[in-house]
Design an enzyme around this catalytic site. Structure first.
Site, mmCIF file in Angstrom:
data_model
loop_
_atom_site.group_PDB
_atom_site.id
_atom_site.type_symbol
_atom_site.label_atom_id
_atom_site.label_comp_id
_atom_site.label_asym_id
_atom_site.label_seq_id
_atom_site.Cartn_x
_atom_site.Cartn_y
_atom_site.Cartn_z
ATOM 1 N N VAL A 107 -13.972 -44.576 28.963
ATOM 2 C CA VAL A 107 -14.217 -43.314 29.639
ATOM 3 C C VAL A 107 -14.759 -42.329 28.613
ATOM 4 O O VAL A 107 -14.202 -42.187 27.522
ATOM 5 C CB VAL A 107 -12.924 -42.749 30.255
ATOM 6 C CG1 VAL A 107 -13.193 -41.408 30.911
ATOM 7 C CG2 VAL A 107 -12.344 -43.739 31.255
ATOM 8 N N CYS A 108 -15.875 -41.681 28.951
ATOM 9 C CA CYS A 108 -16.408 -40.619 28.109
ATOM 10 C C CYS A 108 -16.611 -41.118 26.665
ATOM 11 O O CYS A 108 -17.250 -42.127 26.436
ATOM 12 C CB CYS A 108 -15.472 -39.419 28.183
ATOM 13 S SG CYS A 108 -16.117 -37.869 27.557
ATOM 14 N N THR A 109 -16.044 -40.414 25.690
ATOM 15 C CA THR A 109 -16.234 -40.778 24.279
ATOM 16 C C THR A 109 -15.408 -41.980 23.859
ATOM 17 O O THR A 109 -15.476 -42.392 22.695
ATOM 18 C CB THR A 109 -15.882 -39.580 23.373
ATOM 19 O OG1 THR A 109 -14.597 -39.076 23.741
ATOM 20 C CG2 THR A 109 -16.923 -38.479 23.523
ATOM 21 N N THR A 127 -22.127 -42.538 27.546
ATOM 22 C CA THR A 127 -20.985 -41.730 27.124
ATOM 23 C C THR A 127 -21.251 -40.317 27.616
ATOM 24 O O THR A 127 -22.248 -40.071 28.305
ATOM 25 C CB THR A 127 -20.810 -41.779 25.594
ATOM 26 O OG1 THR A 127 -19.586 -41.118 25.227
ATOM 27 C CG2 THR A 127 -21.982 -41.117 24.870
#
Length: 319
Positions: A107-109, A127
Site C-alpha cells: 500500500v502506498c510507499t 506508489t
C-alpha cells in the site's frame, strides 16, 4: 477448512489508514459471508507495538517471524518506509513470507519495502505519486508508473496512496468470492469507488450517483452483482416489482438513461475491471459480464473506450 491467511505487515512510522483499510475490508467480508473466511492478522517484527505516522500506538497480533504459509501478504506504507526498506530483519521476513504466498501486495510507499526486498525487480509497480520519482531513482530495476490506482504484475500488486488500498482489497475479495460480496463490502464501508475512467484501474461500481430511489437502487444492485443474468428491462422490472414503464421512467429521472443503457454501461465497466485486474481469458470475461461472445465484448469495448480489451490489458497488467 484452512482459512486463507492475510498478513498485514507494519513497522515504526507506518500509516494507520494503510493498515485499517485492508484489515477492515477483509474483516467486513468475513461478516458478510466470505466462505472460507479470511484469517486476518497485523504483524510486526517480534510482535512489538508500533507508533504509527499519526502518533497512535498500534498493537500487533503476531510476530512476523512466527508466521508460516501466508496466503496474502500486504506491506503497509508510511513515513517509516525508508527505514523499513533498509531493515535487514524486515526485508528477510518479507522475502520469506513472499516465497510461498499466493499474493504479495503493498500500500502506498510500502512499495519501497517490496523494492528493498528485490521483489519488484523487472516488474511494473506504482506508489503514491509524490514518491514515485524517488522510488524510480532508488530502485532503477523497477518500472515505476505513478498514475494507476494499483498495478498487478504476476502475483505482486502495488497500490497508490492510502485509500487506494481499499481498491486493492476489494479487488482481492472479488477475485476470491465474486463481485457480489465485493459490492456489499464497499457498500458497508460507504464508498462508491467512483474512479475516473482514465485511471489505470476501472471500478466495478457504477459511475452514476447512488440514487435515493429504492426501486432504482434495487435494479442497479441486480445489474452490478449479476451482470451475466437476464437483464432485460422486463426482467429488471419484475425483480424490482414495478412495471417496465415505471422502471424506465425512474431510470431516466434518477440516472438520465434507460435501463438498457445502464446495463450496457455497467457490463462494460465490470468487463474493464476484470480485464485490467485479472488474467481471465477474454472469452470468460465476456461471459461473466453478460456478453454473448468475446467478439461482441470487443466491439462494445472499442466503441466505448477506443481501444480493444487485449490492448487495454497490455497497458495495465503483465502475465
Amino acid at each position: 477448512m484452512t482459512l486463507p491467511k492475510v498478513v498485514v505487515l507494519g513497522y515504526e512510522g507506518a500509516e494507520l489508514v494503510d493498515i485499517a483499510c485492508v484489515t477492515t475490508a477483509f474483516g467486513l467480508a468475513n461478516r458478510l459471508g466470505a466462505d472460507p473466511k479470511y484469517d486476518v492478522m497485523f504483524a510486526t517484527v517480534k510482535g512489538t507495538d508500533i507508533r504509527c505516522e499519526t502518533g497512535l500506538v498500534l498493537r500487533a497480533d503476531a510476530a512476523v517471524e512466527a508466521i508460516e504459509n501466508a496466503d496474502t501478504v500486504v506491506v503497509s506504507g508510511g513515513d517509516g518506509h525508508r527505514r523499513a526498506a533498509h531493515d535487514p530483519q524486515i526485508i528477510r521476513e518479507v522475502r520469506r513470507l513472499a516465497a510461498p504466498a499466493r499474493r504479495i501486495a503493498s500500500v502506498c510507499t510500502g512499495a519501497t519495502v517490496l523494492a528493498g526486498a528485490g521483489l519488484l525487480d523487472g516488474k511494473r509497480a506504482t506508489t503514491h505519486w509524490l514518491y514515485a520519482a524517488e522510488l524510480a531513482s532508488d530502485y532503477p530495476a523497477v518500472e515505476v508508473d505513478a498514475s494507476p490506482i494499483f498495478v498487478r504484475d504476476g502475483n505482486i500488486a502495488t497500490s497508490g496512496g492510502v485509500t487506494a488500498s481499499l481498491d486493492l482489497a476489494l479487488a482481492f475479495i472479488e477475485e476470491d468470492h465474486g463481485p457480489e460480496l465485493a459490492r456489499y463490502v464497499a457498500m458497508g464501508m460507504v464508498t462508491y469507488l467512483q474512479r475516473p475512467g482514465n485511471q489505470a484501474q476501472m471500478s466495478i461500481f457504477t459511475s452514476a450517483p447512488n440514487p435515493d430511489d429504492l426501486v432504482v437502487r434495487r435494479a442497479l444492485n441486480r445489474i452490478l452483482t449479476h451482470p451475466d443474468a437476464d437483464l432485460t428491462t422486463s426482467s429488471l422490472a419484475a425483480h424490482a416489482r414495478v412495471s417496465t414503464r415505471h422502471l424506465t421512467r425512474l431510470f431516466h429521472e434518477h440516472l438520465g438513461e434507460s435501463p438498457g443503457s445502464a446495463v450496457r454501461r455497467i457490463r462494460l465497466e465490470i468487463g474493464a475491471r476484470l480485464t485490467a485486474t485479472t488474467h481471465l481469458p477474454l472469452s470468460q470475461v465476456a461471459r461473466r459480464c453478460g456478453f454473448s461472445s468475446a467478439e461482441t465484448f470487443r466491439q462494445a469495448f472499442v466503441a466505448k473506450y477506443g481501444v480493444s480489451p487485449r490492448a487495454f490489458r497490455a497497458t495495465q497488467t503483465r502475465p
